[in-house]
Design a protein around this motif. Sequence first.
Motif, PDB file in Angstrom:
ATOM      1  N   LEU A 117     -17.265 -85.950   3.108  1.00  0.00           N
ATOM      2  CA  LEU A 117     -17.308 -84.488   3.058  1.00  0.00           C
ATOM      3  C   LEU A 117     -18.386 -83.940   4.005  1.00  0.00           C
ATOM      4  O   LEU A 117     -18.176 -82.920   4.667  1.00  0.00           O
ATOM      5  CB  LEU A 117     -17.545 -84.011   1.625  1.00  0.00           C
ATOM      6  CG  LEU A 117     -16.422 -84.327   0.636  1.00  0.00           C
ATOM      7  CD1 LEU A 117     -16.841 -83.965  -0.775  1.00  0.00           C
ATOM      8  CD2 LEU A 117     -15.134 -83.634   1.028  1.00  0.00           C
ATOM      9  N   LEU A 118     -19.515 -84.617   4.067  1.00  0.00           N
ATOM     10  CA  LEU A 118     -20.572 -84.217   4.998  1.00  0.00           C
ATOM     11  C   LEU A 118     -20.078 -84.325   6.441  1.00  0.00           C
ATOM     12  O   LEU A 118     -20.311 -83.427   7.257  1.00  0.00           O
ATOM     13  CB  LEU A 118     -21.823 -85.076   4.789  1.00  0.00           C
ATOM     14  CG  LEU A 118     -22.977 -84.854   5.765  1.00  0.00           C
ATOM     15  CD1 LEU A 118     -23.486 -83.421   5.690  1.00  0.00           C
ATOM     16  CD2 LEU A 118     -24.109 -85.841   5.473  1.00  0.00           C
ATOM     17  N   TYR A 119     -19.383 -85.396   6.739  1.00  0.00           N
ATOM     18  CA  TYR A 119     -18.822 -85.592   8.078  1.00  0.00           C
ATOM     19  C   TYR A 119     -17.884 -84.433   8.439  1.00  0.00           C
ATOM     20  O   TYR A 119     -17.959 -83.876   9.532  1.00  0.00           O
ATOM     21  CB  TYR A 119     -18.069 -86.932   8.140  1.00  0.00           C
ATOM     22  CG  TYR A 119     -17.385 -87.185   9.452  1.00  0.00           C
ATOM     23  CD1 TYR A 119     -18.059 -87.782  10.512  1.00  0.00           C
ATOM     24  CD2 TYR A 119     -16.049 -86.813   9.649  1.00  0.00           C
ATOM     25  CE1 TYR A 119     -17.436 -88.014  11.726  1.00  0.00           C
ATOM     26  CE2 TYR A 119     -15.418 -87.031  10.856  1.00  0.00           C
ATOM     27  CZ  TYR A 119     -16.107 -87.625  11.893  1.00  0.00           C
ATOM     28  OH  TYR A 119     -15.490 -87.843  13.091  1.00  0.00           O
ATOM     29  N   ILE A 120     -17.006 -84.058   7.498  1.00  0.00           N
ATOM     30  CA  ILE A 120     -16.082 -82.951   7.744  1.00  0.00           C
ATOM     31  C   ILE A 120     -16.862 -81.661   7.996  1.00  0.00           C
ATOM     32  O   ILE A 120     -16.552 -80.908   8.919  1.00  0.00           O
ATOM     33  CB  ILE A 120     -15.105 -82.780   6.558  1.00  0.00           C
ATOM     34  CG1 ILE A 120     -14.174 -83.993   6.457  1.00  0.00           C
ATOM     35  CG2 ILE A 120     -14.291 -81.490   6.709  1.00  0.00           C
ATOM     36  CD1 ILE A 120     -13.372 -84.033   5.163  1.00  0.00           C
ATOM     37  N   ALA A 121     -17.867 -81.407   7.159  1.00  0.00           N
ATOM     38  CA  ALA A 121     -18.660 -80.178   7.303  1.00  0.00           C
ATOM     39  C   ALA A 121     -19.346 -80.110   8.668  1.00  0.00           C
ATOM     40  O   ALA A 121     -19.430 -79.039   9.274  1.00  0.00           O
ATOM     41  CB  ALA A 121     -19.694 -80.086   6.189  1.00  0.00           C
ATOM     42  N   ILE A 122     -19.808 -81.240   9.162  1.00  0.00           N
ATOM     43  CA  ILE A 122     -20.512 -81.267  10.452  1.00  0.00           C
ATOM     44  C   ILE A 122     -19.553 -81.088  11.623  1.00  0.00           C
ATOM     45  O   ILE A 122     -19.823 -80.318  12.552  1.00  0.00           O
ATOM     46  CB  ILE A 122     -21.313 -82.583  10.610  1.00  0.00           C
ATOM     47  CG1 ILE A 122     -22.479 -82.609   9.617  1.00  0.00           C
ATOM     48  CG2 ILE A 122     -21.808 -82.753  12.041  1.00  0.00           C
ATOM     49  CD1 ILE A 122     -23.189 -83.947   9.527  1.00  0.00           C
ATOM     50  N   PHE A 123     -18.410 -81.767  11.581  1.00  0.00           N
ATOM     51  CA  PHE A 123     -17.549 -81.815  12.762  1.00  0.00           C
ATOM     52  C   PHE A 123     -16.380 -80.824  12.747  1.00  0.00           C
ATOM     53  O   PHE A 123     -15.679 -80.691  13.750  1.00  0.00           O
ATOM     54  CB  PHE A 123     -17.042 -83.240  12.987  1.00  0.00           C
ATOM     55  CG  PHE A 123     -18.151 -84.158  13.401  1.00  0.00           C
ATOM     56  CD1 PHE A 123     -18.665 -84.109  14.686  1.00  0.00           C
ATOM     57  CD2 PHE A 123     -18.714 -85.037  12.493  1.00  0.00           C
ATOM     58  CE1 PHE A 123     -19.711 -84.934  15.067  1.00  0.00           C
ATOM     59  CE2 PHE A 123     -19.764 -85.872  12.865  1.00  0.00           C
ATOM     60  CZ  PHE A 123     -20.256 -85.820  14.154  1.00  0.00           C
ATOM     61  N   ASP A 124     -16.164 -80.116  11.641  1.00  0.00           N
ATOM     62  CA  ASP A 124     -15.120 -79.095  11.607  1.00  0.00           C
ATOM     63  C   ASP A 124     -15.721 -77.767  12.068  1.00  0.00           C
ATOM     64  O   ASP A 124     -16.035 -76.886  11.277  1.00  0.00           O
ATOM     65  CB  ASP A 124     -14.539 -78.966  10.196  1.00  0.00           C
ATOM     66  CG  ASP A 124     -13.399 -77.971  10.125  1.00  0.00           C
ATOM     67  OD1 ASP A 124     -12.850 -77.619  11.183  1.00  0.00           O
ATOM     68  OD2 ASP A 124     -13.067 -77.538   9.005  1.00  0.00           O
ATOM     69  N   LYS A 125     -15.894 -77.654  13.356  1.00  0.00           N
ATOM     70  CA  LYS A 125     -16.585 -76.494  13.936  1.00  0.00           C
ATOM     71  C   LYS A 125     -15.805 -75.184  13.768  1.00  0.00           C
ATOM     72  O   LYS A 125     -16.381 -74.110  13.779  1.00  0.00           O
ATOM     73  CB  LYS A 125     -16.880 -76.750  15.407  1.00  0.00           C
ATOM     74  CG  LYS A 125     -17.721 -78.005  15.606  1.00  0.00           C
ATOM     75  CD  LYS A 125     -18.646 -77.869  16.762  1.00  0.00           C
ATOM     76  CE  LYS A 125     -19.378 -79.152  17.035  1.00  0.00           C
ATOM     77  NZ  LYS A 125     -20.520 -79.377  16.216  1.00  0.00           N
ATOM     78  N   ASN A 126     -14.501 -75.281  13.613  1.00  0.00           N
ATOM     79  CA  ASN A 126     -13.684 -74.087  13.456  1.00  0.00           C
ATOM     80  C   ASN A 126     -13.448 -73.717  11.988  1.00  0.00           C
ATOM     81  O   ASN A 126     -12.706 -72.779  11.714  1.00  0.00           O
ATOM     82  CB  ASN A 126     -12.341 -74.261  14.162  1.00  0.00           C
ATOM     83  CG  ASN A 126     -12.513 -74.338  15.664  1.00  0.00           C
ATOM     84  OD1 ASN A 126     -13.332 -73.621  16.240  1.00  0.00           O
ATOM     85  ND2 ASN A 126     -11.777 -75.225  16.296  1.00  0.00           N
ATOM     86  N   VAL A 127     -14.032 -74.468  11.085  1.00  0.00           N
ATOM     87  CA  VAL A 127     -13.901 -74.249   9.642  1.00  0.00           C
ATOM     88  C   VAL A 127     -12.421 -74.162   9.263  1.00  0.00           C
ATOM     89  O   VAL A 127     -11.975 -73.210   8.631  1.00  0.00           O
ATOM     90  CB  VAL A 127     -14.678 -72.996   9.178  1.00  0.00           C
ATOM     91  CG1 VAL A 127     -14.720 -72.910   7.688  1.00  0.00           C
ATOM     92  CG2 VAL A 127     -16.092 -72.977   9.744  1.00  0.00           C
ATOM     93  N   GLU A 128     -11.682 -75.171   9.654  1.00  0.00           N
ATOM     94  CA  GLU A 128     -10.250 -75.208   9.371  1.00  0.00           C
ATOM     95  C   GLU A 128      -9.914 -76.015   8.131  1.00  0.00           C
ATOM     96  O   GLU A 128      -8.820 -75.889   7.585  1.00  0.00           O
ATOM     97  CB  GLU A 128      -9.497 -75.793  10.576  1.00  0.00           C
ATOM     98  CG  GLU A 128      -9.630 -74.942  11.811  1.00  0.00           C
ATOM     99  CD  GLU A 128      -8.988 -75.574  13.033  1.00  0.00           C
ATOM    100  OE1 GLU A 128      -8.420 -74.805  13.817  1.00  0.00           O
ATOM    101  OE2 GLU A 128      -9.066 -76.804  13.210  1.00  0.00           O
ATOM    102  N   THR A 129     -10.831 -76.839   7.691  1.00  0.00           N
ATOM    103  CA  THR A 129     -10.590 -77.699   6.542  1.00  0.00           C
ATOM    104  C   THR A 129     -11.309 -77.134   5.318  1.00  0.00           C
ATOM    105  O   THR A 129     -12.502 -76.872   5.357  1.00  0.00           O
ATOM    106  CB  THR A 129     -11.114 -79.123   6.802  1.00  0.00           C
ATOM    107  OG1 THR A 129     -10.541 -79.599   8.013  1.00  0.00           O
ATOM    108  CG2 THR A 129     -10.773 -80.059   5.670  1.00  0.00           C
ATOM    109  N   GLU A 130     -10.563 -76.956   4.235  1.00  0.00           N
ATOM    110  CA  GLU A 130     -11.180 -76.499   2.998  1.00  0.00           C
ATOM    111  C   GLU A 130     -11.822 -77.705   2.330  1.00  0.00           C
ATOM    112  O   GLU A 130     -11.155 -78.680   1.992  1.00  0.00           O
ATOM    113  CB  GLU A 130     -10.135 -75.878   2.061  1.00  0.00           C
ATOM    114  CG  GLU A 130     -10.700 -75.409   0.747  1.00  0.00           C
ATOM    115  CD  GLU A 130     -11.759 -74.311   0.896  1.00  0.00           C
ATOM    116  OE1 GLU A 130     -12.652 -74.264   0.039  1.00  0.00           O
ATOM    117  OE2 GLU A 130     -11.703 -73.525   1.859  1.00  0.00           O
ATOM    118  N   ILE A 131     -13.127 -77.657   2.170  1.00  0.00           N
ATOM    119  CA  ILE A 131     -13.883 -78.734   1.531  1.00  0.00           C
ATOM    120  C   ILE A 131     -14.189 -78.301   0.116  1.00  0.00           C
ATOM    121  O   ILE A 131     -14.757 -77.249  -0.106  1.00  0.00           O
ATOM    122  CB  ILE A 131     -15.204 -79.017   2.276  1.00  0.00           C
ATOM    123  CG1 ILE A 131     -14.935 -79.318   3.741  1.00  0.00           C
ATOM    124  CG2 ILE A 131     -15.935 -80.181   1.625  1.00  0.00           C
ATOM    125  CD1 ILE A 131     -16.206 -79.445   4.561  1.00  0.00           C
TER     126      ILE A 131
END
Length: 137
Positions: free
Chosen positions: A120-134
């Motif tokens: 989840l941390l990885y997604i938060a860091i690399f999803d620069k466009n905020v396309e993934t709902e975490i």
Amino acid sequence: MFFYQKNIYFIMNDDLQKRLKMLKTEDYVWFILIGIILLSLYNNTIEKKFLLFNDLKSKEKYRDIQIFIFLVVFIIYLYFAIDGYKDINSLKPTDSKEKIKGTYLSFISGVLIAIATGILLYIAIFDKNVETEIFFN
């Protein structure tokens, strides 16, 4: 170590001392997690502002807070995974099978939760466009 309570002295063995120390640590962790929950609620309002108004400042603030949240949670669960590993190393041949099994299962669950939080941390860091709902439960 001696423990005094209501005119009764207890001699605490190492296992009891370790357990009490762990409970004290858990108390701190619960307070941190309560803070994380409150910060997450606040962060949801920032995310709504970004989604409704396409506010780029809100987007960056949301991402920064999201990264902070998952970094803190990852560190907490990594700590517990490491502590679980120490528990495995401190097992004695005289310990019950139930204790041994529980200790191994606790360690495995701690590692899996740390891995999940790391993802989840990885997604938060690399999803620069905020396309993934975490989501964080």
